[in-house]
Design a protein around this motif. Structure first.
Motif, PDB file in Angstrom:
ATOM      1  N   CYS A 127       4.137  -5.608   4.381  1.00  0.00           N
ATOM      2  CA  CYS A 127       2.878  -4.850   4.300  1.00  0.00           C
ATOM      3  C   CYS A 127       1.707  -5.823   4.362  1.00  0.00           C
ATOM      4  CB  CYS A 127       2.822  -4.062   2.987  1.00  0.00           C
ATOM      5  SG  CYS A 127       1.218  -3.275   2.699  1.00  0.00           S
ATOM      6  N   CYS A 141       4.955  -0.069   5.651  1.00  0.00           N
ATOM      7  CA  CYS A 141       5.509   0.578   4.462  1.00  0.00           C
ATOM      8  C   CYS A 141       6.234   1.878   4.805  1.00  0.00           C
ATOM      9  CB  CYS A 141       4.397   0.874   3.454  1.00  0.00           C
ATOM     10  SG  CYS A 141       3.777  -0.595   2.600  1.00  0.00           S
ATOM     11  N   CYS A 175       0.794  -1.232   0.000  1.00  0.00           N
ATOM     12  CA  CYS A 175       0.000   0.000   0.000  1.00  0.00           C
ATOM     13  C   CYS A 175       0.820   1.273   0.000  1.00  0.00           C
ATOM     14  CB  CYS A 175      -0.969  -0.020   1.184  1.00  0.00           C
ATOM     15  SG  CYS A 175      -0.174   0.240   2.780  1.00  0.00           S
ATOM     16  N   GLY A 176       2.031   1.217   0.539  1.00  0.00           N
ATOM     17  CA  GLY A 176       2.845   2.434   0.584  1.00  0.00           C
ATOM     18  C   GLY A 176       2.359   3.445   1.607  1.00  0.00           C
ATOM     19  N   SER A 177       1.356   3.081   2.398  1.00  0.00           N
ATOM     20  CA  SER A 177       0.841   4.077   3.350  1.00  0.00           C
ATOM     21  C   SER A 177       0.584   3.508   4.744  1.00  0.00           C
ATOM     22  CB  SER A 177      -0.445   4.707   2.799  1.00  0.00           C
ATOM     23  OG  SER A 177      -1.414   3.720   2.590  1.00  0.00           O
ATOM     24  N   CYS A 178       0.963   2.261   4.991  1.00  0.00           N
ATOM     25  CA  CYS A 178       0.747   1.696   6.338  1.00  0.00           C
ATOM     26  C   CYS A 178       2.014   1.838   7.181  1.00  0.00           C
ATOM     27  CB  CYS A 178       0.342   0.225   6.222  1.00  0.00           C
ATOM     28  SG  CYS A 178       1.691  -0.878   5.711  1.00  0.00           S
TER      29      CYS A 178
END
Ligand SMILES: [Zn+2]
Ligand SMILES: [Zn+2]
Length: 371
Positions: A115, A106, A100-103
Motif C-alpha cells: 500500500c 489493498c 489505507c484499506g481502500s487503494c
C-alpha cells in the motif's frame, strides 16, 4: 527541561547518531503513550545509516520493533481479541500504520504491504513528527496502531530476541510454502534467517541447513536445531557452496531455499541450490544492494522454479509469531540471540557493532540509561 524525554536521532546517512531532548508526547484520541522498555538495532538500521533505502525522511528516530509499558491512553483501547488494554501493561505493537484499506493494492491486489500509504515506525517516520521510533524513552502509539500484550510467560527479552526477524521469518516461510518433509536451505544467519530456520522446523521440514557467517551466528543456528551449517567465510567458492547443498540432498538440491542474506550474489547461488521445481523466496534484499546476473534458461525456466518476493509483514504474522513463541520458547531460546544490551545514549555504538556483525541481536534499553 521539564516534561521532556530523551531520544536518539539518526540525522542523515553516515552522520553520528545524536541525543536530543524532545517534549514528552501526549496521545491523540484513540492512541497511547508507551514507556519504552526495549527497542532493537537491526540490519535495517545499518542500511538506514548507510542511506540505502529510498524515501527515508531523515532525521528519524530509529527502532521499528519495540516493547513498552502503557503509560497513558486516550480513550478505551482493546487488543485484536477484544481484551481491554490498560495502563501498566507490557505490550509490543505492529510497527506499521497508515495502510489505507481502500487503494488498488489493498483492495484489488490484496497486498497490504505494498500500500503506498503504508508507513513504518522508525523507518518512514520523521523525528519532526513525534516519537515514532523506539530509540527513545517513550513511543507514541498513533490511533489505529495495533498493540499486542506479550502472552503469559513471555518477557521482553524473549520477544526482543526474535525482534523484527520473528514476523519477517514467519512471513517468508509462509510465502515459500514450507511443507511437511521439505528440505530447506536458509541463506543468511542473521535474525531473519534464524527465524526462518525456526519456522521451517515448526512447519515440519525434515532438514534445515543454514549458510551464513560469522561463527557466532552459525553457532546460534546450530543451537536452535539447524541440521548443518555452512560457513560462507570459510567456503568462498560459490560452486563449492552449491555442492555442499547437493551433497546433502542426493544431488538434487533443496525443496525450498529462503534468501535472508542481503547479498544480491546469494540469489544466483540460491537458485543453484534449489532442486528442479523447487520454491525460492527472497526476503533479505530489503534494500537495494545492486544487480546480479542470472541465466533465465538454467536458473528459472528449465529448473521449473517458483520464485517469490516477500515484502514486510502484516499484523497476522506478528500475532501468530507471538503465539508460536509462547508455545515453543522452551525449544527455541530466542532470548539467547540477544548478544548485548545498550543504554540509549550508546545507540551509535550498537549501530557500529551491528555493522561489523559483532552481535546477533542488539537491544537498546532506554530505561537503563543515565540521565
Ligand atoms: Zn492502501
Ligand atoms: Zn528490524
Amino acid at each position: 527541561m521539564a516534561g521532556s524525554v530523551r531520544a536518539m536521532v539518526m540525522v542523515g546517512p553516515g552522520r553520528p547518531v545524536e541525543g536530543r531532548r524532545v517534549a514528552a508526547p501526549r496521545p491523540q484520541p484513540g492512541g497511547a503513550i508507551l514507556e519504552t522498555l526495549a527497542s532493537e538495532v537491526c540490519g535495517t538500521d545499518v542500511h538506514l545509516w548507510h542511506g540505502r533505502l529510498a524515501g527515508v525522511p531523515y532525521p528519524i528516530i530509529p527502532g521499528h520493533v519495540s516493547c513498552g509499558r502503557i503509560l497513558e491512553t486516550a480513550g478505551a483501547l482493546e487488543d485484536v481479541d477484544g481484551r481491554p488494554l490498560h495502563v501498566g501493561q507490557v505490550v509490543t505493537f505492529f510497527d506499521v500504520f497508515g495502510t489505507c484499506g481502500s487503494c488498488w493494492h489493498c483492495l484489488v491486489a490484496r497486498s497490504g504491504t505494498r500500500c503506498p500509504r503504508r508507513r513504518v515506525y522508525g523507518i518512514t517516520t520523521s523525528a519532526e513528527e513525534g516519537l515514532l521510533g523506539g530509540w527513545a524513552e517513550r513511543i507514541e502509539i498513533r490511533p489505529g496502531v495495533r498493540m499486542a500484550p506479550l502472552p503469559d510467560g513471555l518477557d521482553v527479552a524473549d520477544f526482543m530476541g526474535g525482534g523484527c526477524g520473528l514476523p519477517t521469518g514467519l512471513h517468508a516461510v509462509e510465502r515459500a510454502g514450507v511443507a511437511l518433509g521439505d528440505v530447506v536451505v536458509v541463506q543468511g544467519s542473521g535474525p531473519v534467517g534464524l527465524n526462518a530456520a525456526i519456522f521451517s522446523l515448526l512447519s515440519g521440514a525434515q532438514a534445515v541447513f543454514v549458510a551464513g557467517a560469522p561463527e557466532a551466528r552459525l553457532a546460534a543456528a546450530r543451537a536452535l536445531g539447524a541440521d548443518d551449517v555452512l560457513d560462507i567465510a570459510a567456503v568462498s567458492d560459490p560452486a563449492a557452496r552449491v555442492r555442499w547443498v547437493r551433497d546433502r540432498t542426493a544431488g538434487r538440491g533443496a525443496d525450498v531455499v529462503i534468501e535472508a542474506s542481503g547479498n544480491p550474489q546469494a540469489v544466483r547461488e540460491g537458485l543453484e541450490m534449489l532442486r528442479d521445481a523447487g520454491r525460492y523466496a527472497v526476503v533479505g534484499q530489503y534494500t537495494d544492494a545492486g544487480d546480479v546476473t542470472l541465466n533465465p534458461h538454467a536458473h528459472l525456466n528449465r529448473r521449473h522454479a517458483t520464485v517469490l518476493g516477500c515484502w514486510g509483514y502484516e499484523y497476522t504474522h506478528l500475532h501468530r509469531a507471538l503465539a508460536l513463541m509462547a508455545r515453543h520458547r522452551g525449544r527455541f531460546r530466542w532470548r539467547d540471540l540477544i548478544t548485548r544490551e545498550y543504554a540509549l545514549e550508546d545507540a551509535g555504538q550498537a549501530l557500529l557493532d551491528m555493522e561489523r556483525l559483532a552481535v546477533v541481536k542488539a537491544l537498546i534499553r532506554p530505561q537503563d540509561a543515565r540521565p
